[in-house]
Design a protein around this motif. Structure first.
Motif, short mmCIF file in Angstrom:
data_model
loop_
_atom_site.label_atom_id
_atom_site.label_comp_id
_atom_site.label_asym_id
_atom_site.label_seq_id
_atom_site.Cartn_x
_atom_site.Cartn_y
_atom_site.Cartn_z
N ASN B 109 0.86 -1.18 0.00
CA ASN B 109 0.00 0.00 0.00
C ASN B 109 0.89 1.23 0.00
O ASN B 109 1.78 1.34 0.84
N ILE B 160 -4.81 -9.57 15.22
CA ILE B 160 -6.11 -9.21 14.65
C ILE B 160 -6.10 -9.39 13.13
O ILE B 160 -7.07 -9.86 12.54
N GLY B 161 -4.98 -9.02 12.52
CA GLY B 161 -4.93 -9.03 11.06
C GLY B 161 -4.70 -10.40 10.45
O GLY B 161 -4.80 -10.56 9.24
N SER B 162 -4.42 -11.42 11.28
CA SER B 162 -4.07 -12.72 10.73
C SER B 162 -5.30 -13.55 10.44
O SER B 162 -6.22 -13.63 11.25
N VAL B 163 -5.31 -14.12 9.26
CA VAL B 163 -6.28 -15.16 8.99
C VAL B 163 -5.75 -16.41 9.67
O VAL B 163 -4.58 -16.76 9.48
N PRO B 164 -6.57 -17.11 10.46
CA PRO B 164 -6.06 -18.25 11.19
C PRO B 164 -5.36 -19.23 10.27
O PRO B 164 -5.92 -19.64 9.25
N ARG B 166 -3.00 -18.75 8.24
CA ARG B 166 -2.39 -18.27 6.99
C ARG B 166 -1.58 -17.00 7.16
O ARG B 166 -0.95 -16.53 6.22
N ILE B 171 -4.34 -6.39 3.16
CA ILE B 171 -5.45 -5.50 3.50
C ILE B 171 -5.84 -5.63 4.97
O ILE B 171 -6.02 -4.63 5.67
N THR B 172 -5.96 -6.86 5.44
CA THR B 172 -6.35 -7.00 6.85
C THR B 172 -5.28 -6.42 7.76
O THR B 172 -5.59 -5.82 8.78
N ALA B 174 -3.24 -3.91 7.11
CA ALA B 174 -3.32 -2.45 7.10
C ALA B 174 -4.52 -1.96 7.89
O ALA B 174 -4.43 -1.01 8.68
N LEU B 175 -5.65 -2.63 7.70
CA LEU B 175 -6.86 -2.18 8.41
C LEU B 175 -6.74 -2.42 9.91
O LEU B 175 -7.11 -1.56 10.72
N THR B 178 -4.52 0.19 11.32
CA THR B 178 -5.18 1.49 11.42
C THR B 178 -6.16 1.50 12.59
O THR B 178 -6.23 2.48 13.34
N ALA B 179 -6.93 0.43 12.72
CA ALA B 179 -7.91 0.39 13.80
C ALA B 179 -7.22 0.49 15.16
O ALA B 179 -7.63 1.27 16.03
N VAL B 180 -6.18 -0.31 15.34
CA VAL B 180 -5.48 -0.27 16.64
C VAL B 180 -4.86 1.11 16.87
O VAL B 180 -4.93 1.67 17.97
#
Lengths: 368, 357
Positions: B109, B160-164, B166, B171-172, B174-175, B178-180
Motif C-alpha cells: 500500500n 487481529i490481522g491474521s487469517v487463522p 495463513r 489489507i487486513t 493495514a486495516l 489502522t484500527a489499533v
C-alpha cells in the motif's frame, strides 16, 4: 470486471444465475440490481439509528422518559422544551448529519482511490479545516477577540474555507494534464502532512488552555452544537447525497483499474473529478459542522462494506453507519464519565473496536 | 502522463542473463554509483550536523574537540550536544527509511508508513499512561514505556490481522493496524484532555525531535537498530516475491508466514526504538521509499539500502535546517520535515515518475 472478458458460456451462466434469483429491478429505462442483504442491513441500521436518537434525547444529566420526549417532539407538551429542542436535539441532529456526511465522503474516496486506507483526510479537507481553526485559536488571542456571533459563524466558516481550499490545492497540485489516482493520493499525503504539522506546531505555540480548546475541536466535538451548525450540512447532504447515489454506477466502474474503466467506455477524468468534488463537498461541510470527527470517514465505509458484503463501500449504508457511530459515541461521550469527552475520541474507540471485531470475525479477503 | 499507473515494475529477482547481460551490468554499475552518491550526501549531512548550529564551529575546532579532552566550550558543544544528536538522527533516519520500505512492501500500500502498524500511537499511549500513573517525567524512562507500547501494539495488530493458519493479508494487516492506531490515539487524546498537566508534558513528546533527548538512549538503541537492519535485509528476496502476489510467492518456494514475521519484527524493532528515542517522526518513513523507488526501481535488494541512506540524509538535513528557521529557537525536525519536505515531495511527485506498488 471479468464479465466483460469472460467467455460467452460463462457469461451466459452468470446471466442465468442472476435471472433465476430475480435480483434486478427494472423501471422503464432504469434498472439496478436488487441486493436483499444490503436492503436488510440498511433497514436494520436505520432502526438502530432511530433507537439511538431516542436514547440520545432522553438520557443525559436529567433523564426524560421516551414518552415525554415524544410528547415534546410532536408538540403536545412543552415541559422539557428547552432540554429537548435547544440542547439535545441540535446536538443529536448535528452529530447524525456530520457523521453521515463524513462517512459518505469516505465511501466515495475509498472507491475512487481503490484503497481502504484512503479517507477525505487525504484530500486535504480535514487537515485544512483544522489548520484554519487552530491558527485562529492559537494566534487570534483565543475567544477574546472572536467572540459572540463571530465565533459561532466564524469557526465553522473558517473550517469550511480551510477544508475547501486545501481540497482545491490538492487537486490543483495533482493535475498534470489529467488526474492520476496514485499521484493524487501522494500529493494528498504531502499536503495533509504540511497542514497537520503546522497545526501541531501551532498547538505548541499557544497558551495551554487554548491548546486544550483547539485539541477538543480537532478531535471533533458536539458539545457546542446549535441549530445553526446543522443547516449547512443538511443542505450539503440533501444536495450532494442524491448525486452520489445517482453516480453509484460510475463508482462501481471506478473501483476497477484505469484501463478497465476506459475500456468500459467511461470518461475517466470527468467521472473521477465529479465524484471527487462530491466527496470533498461532503467532507468539508461535515467537518465544518462538528470538527473532524475522528475515524468516521475511514472506518464507516469499511464497516458498511463488511456488513453488506458488497464489492465496494456502499455510499448510503456508509452514511447510515456514520450516523449510528456518531450518535452512539455521543451518547457515551456525554454519559460515560462525569467529564464530557469530545465525541471524536469515543468514535475512534467505538469504530476501531467494531472494525476489529469485524476483521477478526470475517478474516477473509475483501476488496475496497 | 500515465507513467505512474503502469503495472508494477517487475522485481527482477533472477536477472535476465542471456541477451541483456550488458544492460544489467550497466544498471548495476549505475545503482552502485548511486549508492555511493547517497553515502556522500549522507556524509555531508553528518558533517553539517556537527559543524553548523547556533554556534558555528570550524572543522579544526571540531577535530581538536574530538581528539583531545581539553574540556573547552567547543568540547562540550561537540561531544555532549552535536555528536549525540547527529548519531540519534543517523540511527533514526536509517530505521525510519528501512521501516517505511518494509511496511510498504508488506502491505503493498503506497500509504504504508511504519506508524500504520500501530507502533507510533501504541508508544504514545504507553508514554501517557506512564506519565499519568507512574509520573515518569524523564525522557529516558519514557523511552522504555514507548518501546513496550509499540511492541504490544504490533503483536495486537498481527493477531487481529491474521487469517487463522495463513498469517496476515496486506489489507487486513493495514486495516487492523489502522484500527489499533486509532484506538490508541483516541485513548491517548482522552487521557490527555482529562489531565492538563499530562498534556503539558505530552504535547512536547508528540512533536518528534532529535534535540533534548537523553544521549544515554543511544547505547541500547544501537544494537536494536543493527538487529532490525539485518532482519530487514534478509527480508528483501521474499519482498520481491511478495510484490508478485502471495500465490506467486508461495509458488516460487517462499515461506510467506516466516517472511511476514521477519518483516514485522524488523519494523517493530526499527520503528519502536525510533519512536522511543525521538518521539513520533512522521513522513520520513512514508516518502523516502517513494523517492528511492523513483530512483532505483522496485527491487527491494536495492530499495532497502537506498531508503536507509536517504532516510538518514533527509532527517539530518531537516534537523540542520531547523536550527536556522526560527531563531532564536529551533524548529523541531518533524515540523521542518513536513513544512519543507512535503512541498519537495509534492514537486517530485509532480515532476518525476513514481512507481506504483
Amino acid at each position: 470486471m471479468t464479465s466483460t472478458l469472460a467467455p460467452d458460456d460463462a457469461r451466459q451462466r452468470a446471466d442465468d444465475r442472476l435471472a433465476r434469483r430475480g435480483r434486478a429491478v427494472r423501471m422503464g429505462p432504469v434498472s439496478f440490481p436488487l441486493r436483499p442483504r444490503l436492503v436488510a442491513v440498511g433497514l436494520l441500521t436505520a432502526l438502530v439509528l432511530f433507537v439511538l436518537v431516542v436514547l440520545n434525547l432522553s438520557v443525559g444529566s436529567t433523564f426524560i422518559p421516551p414518552d415525554r420526549v415524544w410528547a415534546n417532539v410532536v408538540g403536545t407538551s412543552y415541559d422539557d422544551y428547552f432540554t429537548i429542542w435547544r440542547v439535545r436535539m441540535p446536538r443529536v441532529v448535528v452529530g447524525m448529519l456530520a457523521g453521515a456526511a463524513l462517512a459518505a465522503a469516505g465511501a466515495i474516496t475509498q472507491t475512487i482511490m481503490r484503497n481502504p486506507l484512503a479517507s477525505p483526510d487525504l484530500l486535504g479537507v480535514t487537515h485544512g479545516a483544522s489548520a484554519g481553526v487552530v491558527g485562529v485559536m492559537a494566534f487570534g488571542g483565543s475567544y477574546g477577540i472572536i467572540s459572540g456571533p463571530l465565533a459561532d459563524i466564524g469557526v465553522p466558516a473558517l473550517a469550511l474555507t480551510g477544508g475547501l481550499a486545501a481540497g482545491a490545492l490538492c487537486y490543483g497540485l495533482a493535475w498534470r494534464g489529467g488526474i492520476d489516482g496514485f499521484r493524487l493520493l501522494l500529493v494528498g499525503v504531502g499536503v495533509s502532512t504540511v497542514l497537520m504539522n503546522l497545526t501541531l506546531w501551532m498547538l505548541t505555540l499557544g497558551d495551554v488552555s487554548d491548546t486544550g480548546r483547539a485539541m477538543v475541536w480537532i478531535a471533533g466535538s458536539l458539545a457546542m452544537s446549535t441549530w445553526q451548525d446543522a443547516l449547512p450540512v443538511t443542505v450539503a447532504l440533501v444536495l450532494v447525497l442524491p448525486l452520489a447515489l445517482v453516480a453509484a454506477r460510475t463508482l462501481d466502474v471506478l473501483s476497477y483499474s484505469d484501463e478497465v474503466v476506459r475500456s468500459l467506455g467511461v470518461r475517466l477524468e470527468l467521472a473521477r473529478t465529479t465524484t471527487l468534488v462530491l466527496a470533498v463537498l461532503l467532507a468539508a461541510f461535515g467537518t465544518s459542522a462538528a470538527g473532524p470527527i475522528l475515524f468516521v470517514s475511514l472506518a464507516c465505509p469499511q464497516i458498511a462494506l463488511r456488513l453488506a458484503r458488497t464489492s465496494r463501500p456502499p455510499v448510503l449504508l456508509s452514511a447510515l453507519v456514520g450516523a449510528v457511530l456518531t450518535c452512539a459515541a455521543d451518547l457515551l461521550a456525554r454519559n460515560l464519565i462525569s467529564v464530557q469527552l469530545p465525541v471524536g475520541i469515543v468514535t475512534g474507540c467505538l469504530g476501531a473496536l467494531y472494525l476489529i471485531y469485524l476483521l477478526v470475525r470475517g478474516n477473509r479477503k475483501v476488496q475496497a | 502522463m500515465r507513467e505512474t499507473t503502469g503495472p508494477p515494475r517487475t522485481p527482477t529477482a533472477p536477472a535476465p542473463t542471456t541477451t541483456a547481460g550488458g544492460a544489467v551490468a550497466a544498471r548495476r554499475a549505475r545503482r552502485i554509483s548511486g549508492l555511493g552518491l547517497m553515502l556522500l550526501l549522507l556524509c555531508l549531512a553528518v558533517l553539517a550536523s556537527v559543524l553548523v548550529g547556533a554556534r558555528g564551529l570550524s572543522p579544526g575546532t571540531v577535530w581538536l574537540a574530538l581528539t583531545s579532552t581539553a574540556g573547552g566550550e567547543a568540547d562540550i558543544i561537540v561531544n555532549e550536544i552535536r555528536l549525540p544528536r547527529t548519531a540519534l538522527g543517523l540511527l533514526a533516519g536509517i530505521s525510519l527509511g528501512l521501516g517505511g520500505a518494509l511496511m510498504q512492501g508488506h502491505t503493498r500500500n503506497p500509504l504504508g508508513d511504519p506508524s500504520i502498524l500501530g507502533v507510533t500511537f501504541g508508544a504514545a499511549l504507553a508514554v501517557v499512561l506512564g506519565i499519568m500513573l507512574l509520573d515518569t517525567t524523564t525522557l529516558y524512562t519514557q523511552a522504555w514505556f514507548a518501546f513496550a507500547g509499540a511492541a504490544v501494539a504490533v503483536v495486537l495488530v498481527y493477531a487481529i490481522g491474521s487469517v487463522p493458519g495463513r498469517g496476515p493479508t496486506p489489507i487486513t494487516l493495514a486495516l487492523a493496524g489502522t484500527a489499533v492506531s486509532w484506538m490508541a490515539y483516541s485513548l491517548t487524546s482522552g487521557l490527555v484532555l482529562l489531565d492538563q498537566s499530562t498534556m503539558e508534558d505530552f504535547r512536547f513528546w508528540r512533536v518528534g525531535s532529535l534535540v533534548g533527548r537523553d544521549p544515554a538512549i543511544l547505547g541500547p538503541m544501537l544494537p536494536v537498530v543493527v538487529l532490525g537492519a539485518v532482519l530487514a535485509l534478509t527480508n528483501t528476496r521474499a519482498l520481491n516475491a511478495l510484490a508478485l502476489g502471495e500465490d506467486t510467492a508461495r509458488a516460487l518456494g517462499f515461506r510467506i508466514g516466516r517472511a511476514r514475521v521477519t518483516g514485522l519484527l524488523a519494523i517493530t524493532l526499527l520503528t519502536g526504538v525510533t519512536v522511543a528515542a525521538c518521539g513520533p517522526i512522521a513522513f520520513v518513513g512514508l516518502i523516502v521509499p517513494h523517492l528511492a523507488r523513483g530512483i532505483v526501481g522496485a527491487d527491494y535488494r536495492w530499495l532497502l539500502p537506498y531508503s536507509a541512506l536517504m532516510g538518514a540524509a533527509l532527517l539530518l538535513t531537516a534537523d540542520v535546517l531547523g536550527r536556522f528557521l526560527a531563531p532564536p529557537g529551533e524548529l523541531q525536525v518533524g515540523v521542518v520535515l513536513a513544512i519543507l519536505g512535503a512541498p519537495f515531495f509534492i514537486h517530485i511527485v509532480r515532476r518525476r515518475r513514481l512507481l506504483s506498488l
